[in-house]
Design a protein around this motif. Structure first.
Motif, PDB file in Angstrom:
ATOM      1  N   CYS A   1      18.002  60.433  16.518  1.00 14.07           N
ATOM      2  CA  CYS A   1      16.941  59.295  15.924  1.00 14.07           C
ATOM      3  C   CYS A   1      16.771  59.302  14.764  1.00 14.07           C
ATOM      4  CB  CYS A   1      15.971  59.726  16.513  1.00 14.07           C
ATOM      5  SG  CYS A   1      15.158  59.848  18.253  1.00 14.07           S
TER       6      CYS A   1
ATOM      7  N   THR B   1      11.137  59.846  12.159  1.00 14.24           N
ATOM      8  CA  THR B   1      11.108  59.962  13.145  1.00 14.24           C
ATOM      9  C   THR B   1      10.224  60.822  13.668  1.00 14.24           C
ATOM     10  OG1 THR B   1      13.668  60.137  13.112  1.00 14.24           O
ATOM     11  CG2 THR B   1      12.846  62.045  14.831  1.00 14.24           C
TER      12      THR B   1
ATOM     13  N   ASP C   1       9.369  59.149  19.467  1.00  7.48           N
ATOM     14  CA  ASP C   1      10.340  59.169  19.612  1.00  7.48           C
ATOM     15  C   ASP C   1      11.458  60.567  19.715  1.00  7.48           C
ATOM     16  OD1 ASP C   1       9.910  57.196  17.906  1.00  7.48           O
ATOM     17  OD2 ASP C   1       9.924  58.084  16.413  1.00  7.48           O
TER      18      ASP C   1
ATOM     19  N   GLN D   1      13.654  59.515  23.191  1.00  9.38           N
ATOM     20  CA  GLN D   1      15.319  59.223  23.438  1.00  9.38           C
ATOM     21  C   GLN D   1      15.827  60.185  24.250  1.00  9.38           C
ATOM     22  OE1 GLN D   1      17.502  57.695  21.803  1.00  9.38           O
ATOM     23  NE2 GLN D   1      19.428  58.501  22.411  1.00  9.38           N
TER      24      GLN D   1
END
Length: 207
Positions: free
Chosen positions: A33, A42, A46, A50
């Motif tokens: 990220c 970030t 996030d 991910q």
């Protein structure tokens, strides 16, 4: 109920099971990220997305975003030294070994700058780099000490050279590439040129 506590409750309800490598999975996702978005943009969400986990799972391992960022930077540093150790394999002199370290370092920096302009635009990353500077030099110094000790035993550096001081000198040289974008006598955007520059000059002062 706080957002974090709600996330933890939701996570428990989904039946997610902790795995031994889950922490590394989250830290790897955080670094990805950072590469895609920069640290400043970030969020915990996030990172969770991910890593393919819930936000509650992230909070089980890391108390808050600040702790997550610090841990991810440290994890990234450990991965960096793994790459450096591989690059140094087969190099027979300290100059070649430190040159390989500098080349690996330069390639990583160029990748970051090319992919996302982090070095110039991410204020949070810059703050972390400055705050982590002393720790980064200590890590690099500790990493280099066995190589310097072996080089002294081989006679490549002076018998009276202090291993700790020499290792710190080399660590500070390599770390300095974090802080500049241009060079006068070599191409800082060409990792092989960086390697040759370090090979030619960095170890000379230790003889």
């Amino acid at each position: 109920m706080t957002v974090q506590q709600s996330d933890r409750d939701t996570d428990t309800a989904t039946g997610e099971v902790d795995e031994p490598d889950r922490r590394d999975q989250i830290l790897e996702a955080a670094n990805e990220c950072f590469a895609q978005l920069g640290i400043q943009r970030t969020s915990v969400q996030d990172v969770a997305r991910q890593a393919a986990v819930s936000r509650g799972t992230v909070y089980r391992y890391f108390a808050d975003r600040t702790v997550l960022i610090s841990a991810a930077i440290e994890w990234g540093a450990q991965r960096f030294y793994q790459q450096v150790a591989l690059a140094m394999e087969g190099k027979t002199t300290l100059a070649e070994q430190v040159g390989a370290m500098a080349e690996t370092h330069a390639a990583i920096l160029i990748d970051h700058r090319t992919r996302n302009r982090l070095m110039s635009e991410d204020a949070e990353l810059i703050r972390h780099m400055i705050a982590d500077g002393d720790a980064a030099v200590r890590r690099a110094t500790a990493f280099l000490m066995p190589y310097v000790a072996d080089a002294r035993a081989r006679g490549e550096v002076g018998a009276g050279v202090d291993i700790l001081a020499a290792s710190e000198w080399l660590a500070r040289i390599v770390y300095s590439f974090y802080t500049v974008r241009e060079a006068q006598s070599f191409d800082i955007n060409d990792p092989k040129t960086v390697r040759r520059y370090v090979e030619n000059f960095a170890v000379n002062g230790l003889r």
